[in-house]
Motif scaffolding. Structure first.
Motif, mmCIF file in Angstrom:
data_model
loop_
_atom_site.group_PDB
_atom_site.id
_atom_site.type_symbol
_atom_site.label_atom_id
_atom_site.label_comp_id
_atom_site.label_asym_id
_atom_site.label_seq_id
_atom_site.Cartn_x
_atom_site.Cartn_y
_atom_site.Cartn_z
ATOM 1 N N ILE A 1 -3.482 6.028 -4.203
ATOM 2 C CA ILE A 1 -3.055 4.911 -3.351
ATOM 3 C C ILE A 1 -3.069 3.638 -4.175
ATOM 4 O O ILE A 1 -4.120 3.212 -4.660
ATOM 5 C CB ILE A 1 -3.970 4.761 -2.121
ATOM 6 N N VAL B 1 0.874 -1.175 0.000
ATOM 7 C CA VAL B 1 0.000 0.000 0.000
ATOM 8 C C VAL B 1 0.909 1.221 0.000
ATOM 9 O O VAL B 1 1.594 1.476 1.005
ATOM 10 C CB VAL B 1 -0.931 0.034 1.238
ATOM 11 N N ARG B 2 0.940 1.953 -1.096
ATOM 12 C CA ARG B 2 1.829 3.115 -1.160
ATOM 13 C C ARG B 2 1.201 4.225 -1.985
ATOM 14 O O ARG B 2 0.374 3.988 -2.864
ATOM 15 C CB ARG B 2 3.184 2.723 -1.747
ATOM 16 N N ARG B 3 1.633 5.443 -1.665
ATOM 17 C CA ARG B 3 1.122 6.617 -2.381
ATOM 18 C C ARG B 3 1.996 6.899 -3.590
ATOM 19 O O ARG B 3 3.229 6.882 -3.499
ATOM 20 C CB ARG B 3 1.092 7.826 -1.447
ATOM 21 N N LEU C 1 -8.168 5.133 -5.218
ATOM 22 C CA LEU C 1 -7.725 3.800 -4.831
ATOM 23 C C LEU C 1 -7.458 2.994 -6.100
ATOM 24 O O LEU C 1 -8.383 2.644 -6.835
ATOM 25 C CB LEU C 1 -8.785 3.107 -3.965
ATOM 26 N N VAL D 1 -9.058 10.972 -2.942
ATOM 27 C CA VAL D 1 -8.205 9.786 -2.884
ATOM 28 C C VAL D 1 -8.617 8.841 -4.000
ATOM 29 O O VAL D 1 -9.798 8.501 -4.135
ATOM 30 C CB VAL D 1 -8.318 9.076 -1.518
ATOM 31 N N THR E 1 -2.863 2.716 7.214
ATOM 32 C CA THR E 1 -2.001 3.393 6.240
ATOM 33 C C THR E 1 -2.791 4.391 5.408
ATOM 34 O O THR E 1 -2.330 5.514 5.153
ATOM 35 C CB THR E 1 -1.315 2.365 5.327
ATOM 36 N N VAL E 2 -3.973 3.993 4.974
ATOM 37 C CA VAL E 2 -4.753 4.843 4.068
ATOM 38 C C VAL E 2 -5.485 5.950 4.828
ATOM 39 O O VAL E 2 -5.486 7.120 4.415
ATOM 40 C CB VAL E 2 -5.746 3.984 3.252
#
Length: 565
Positions: free
Chosen positions: A455, A436-438, A484, A482, A472-473
């Protein structure tokens, strides 16, 4: 037409059921390759029979039973499993792992209960095969299997110590049921005038087993060593205890007597024996299939064959049987390729009973102890232990836990805890694979892009990773939209889908607009069922490509900026 079609459904089901049942039974196809291999099969069968003789006698004595019962098991169970089992080359009989389980049963319920336990356990294994549970052994990890093997090897070795320290074998209940404790007790109570003779017998057998293969691979070192010790025991005035009188025929089959009052205590013991018999037999058959081109094996039919073998052994007064990897490996390496080899092995043992029961009865027990001590040391390969301990921390821990619990408590408990610990570590490692990363927005930056977060999800999303993903989110600050990104998401379970729903709901409650991009077709139904898609503010917030999602997000930021002026 409809009636005819409906009527054919039960008939087709019966045909499929009949075909499935027939697949668990012997057929002429089992012996078709024997036209080419029968000579090698006969030679392999004779070789395995010679190797199996001391092991059958030794495992019978080590179980707290008699050498006769070990030999009966090797003959009856070996023959039945060869005919009905699912492997072309499996050799069955008494094994070291079964000895470890049977010894406390003998201590608690007496020798007379073993035949009943054998029948009950055989019925349970047979039922497992009929229910098609043969593939379950694939869920046991390799480090757990090796830890199990190490524990068994140590127990077998320790069980031989009393045979070397005293001419009187301890009766059930005189020593601890734990092999290591019992070995220590036997050393403390040792007859030191007997110990040199016992150690001498072990040394002779060990030397023969180590030297004979170097002279020629086909020389049966264990049998040569036993023969030398037996001759010395006859010629010299030694105090060595011997097997004793053996019958010159097999006993007549009969139903074992089962005390209804003791049945409640025997059933759990029988289930433990059944679980061990199933696990060891399937592992042995799987390993045998990898040693050479011996044809495929059917794990369900293997369970049926091993179940019938234990039932038959119990009817003749024997003990439960399993597939024996050491004897099976000897069979394959000696050229055995069909069931004729395993059948020949049982016939060779039967001929020994009919012709040579007198000389066999003169074999010293310490010589059998030597055979089993060397067999135990050969079960453990130092290179395998090193590779597991150096592999990963989780595999090393599972290996050590299984070995320690096997020695300290119970084999089946050890396998269960070993599998559980390996499963926990596997889930932990799998959860760490969830990414999970931006991501930054591609292309030239535009005003307000800093308020858009993309994300990206990678790998599996399941219950073990759900809390980390949620935190995390949802802890992001200073964003208005956001996105996803789901296109790289692999496995998703209900817990993973639920955490996505909670993420969307949490962000929307804070006034953050959530857009979802790239839902895979395989996940769409789950997302609808659990409520991921329904949690979106608008149905148009679902996108198939990233540029469209970014464009929509920028339009949101633009409207937000215009509204604040």
């Amino acid at each position: 037409m409809t009636r005819a079609t409906d009527a054919t459904v039960p008939a087709s089901r019966w045909r499929r059921a009949g075909a499935a049942a027939l697949s668990l039974l012997p057929s002429p196809d089992d012996y078709r390759p024997a036209k080419r291999t029968w000579r090698r099969d006969l030679i392999a069968g004779v070789t395995v029979g010679i190797v199996a003789l001391p092991l059958a006698l030794g495992f019978g004595v080590s179980s707290g039973l008699t050498a006769e019962q070990g030999l009966i098991t090797a003959i009856v169970a070996g023959l039945v499993a060869a005919v009905f089992g699912g492997s072309n080359v499996q050799v069955s009989g008494p094994t070291g792992a079964m000895v470890v389980v049977l010894l406390p049963i003998v201590a608690s319920h007496g020798m007379g209960a073993i035949a009943a336990v054998s029948v009950l356990a055989g019925i349970a294994v047979l039922a497992a095969g009929a229910l098609r549970l043969g593939r379950a052994v694939s869920f046991i990890p390799w480090p757990v299997i090796e830890g199990f093997t190490l524990g068994i090897a140590l127990i077998i070795f320790m069980q031989q110590v009393p045979l070397v320290t005293s001419p009187a074998t301890p009766h059930a209940g005189e020593h601890s049921s734990n092999a290591i404790v019992a070995a220590v007790q036997s050393v403390i109570e040792a007859d030191w005038s007997y110990v040199p003779w016992g150690l001498g017998a072990v040394a002779i057998v060990a030397a023969c087993m180590l030297i004979a293969p170097k002279i020629h691979p086909s020389l049966p070192g264990s049998l040569i060593g036993i023969a030398i010790v037996a001759v010395l025991a006859v010629v010299l005035p030694t105090p060595l205890a011997v097997i004793g009188v053996l019958p010159s025929t097999l006993p007549a089959p009969s139903l074992p007597s089962i005390d209804p009052a003791a049945l409640g205590a025997l059933v759990p013991a029988a289930l433990t024996v059944a679980a061990l018999a199933a696990i060891e037999s399937l592992l042995s058959a799987r390993v045998a299939a990898s040693l050479a081109d011996t044809g495929p094996y059917d794990p369900d039919r293997e369970l049926v064959g091993q179940g019938l073998a234990s039932v038959a052994s119990g009817l003749f007064g024997g003990m439960p049987a399993t597939g024996a990897i050491a004897r099976t490996a000897v069979n394959v390496r000696s050229g055995g390729r069909t069931r004729i080899a395993s059948i020949t092995h049982a016939i060779v043992l039967l001929l020994i009973v009919l012709v040579a029961s007198g000389p066999v009865g003169m074999i010293p027990l310490a010589a059998l102890a030597g055979v089993l001590m060397i067999t135990a040391t050969r079960m453990v390969h130092a290179a395998t232990v090193r590779s597991i301990l150096r592999s990963t921390r989780s595999d090393a821990v599972a290996f050590v836990i299984t070995a320690v619990i096997t020695v300290s408590f119970d084999l089946i408990v050890a396998v269960g805890i070993g599998v559980l610990s390996a499963g926990v570590f596997a889930l932990r490692n799998l959860s760490r694979a969830t990414g999970v990363r931006r991501e930054d927005l591609a292309g030239p930056a535009q005003p307000g892009d800093e308020r858009i977060a993309i994300i990206r999800f990678d790998g599996p999303l399941f219950f073990a990773a759900s809390d980390r993903v949620f935190e995390t989110v949802t802890r992001m600050k200073g964003v208005s939209v956001v996105i996803l990104r789901m296109s790289q998401l692999e496995l998703v379970d209900a817990s993973g889908a639920r955490v996505l729903t909670e993420i969307v709901q949490s962000l929307e409650r804070r006034g953050v607009t959530v857009l979802i991009k790239g839902v895979q077709p395989g996940h769409e139904e789950l997302f609808r069922t659990v409520g991921v898609l329904d949690s979106l503010r608008h149905h148009k917030h679902l996108f198939a490509d990233l540029p469209s999602a970014i464009e929509h997000a920028r339009s949101h930021i633009a409207r937000e900026a215009a509204g604040s002026r």
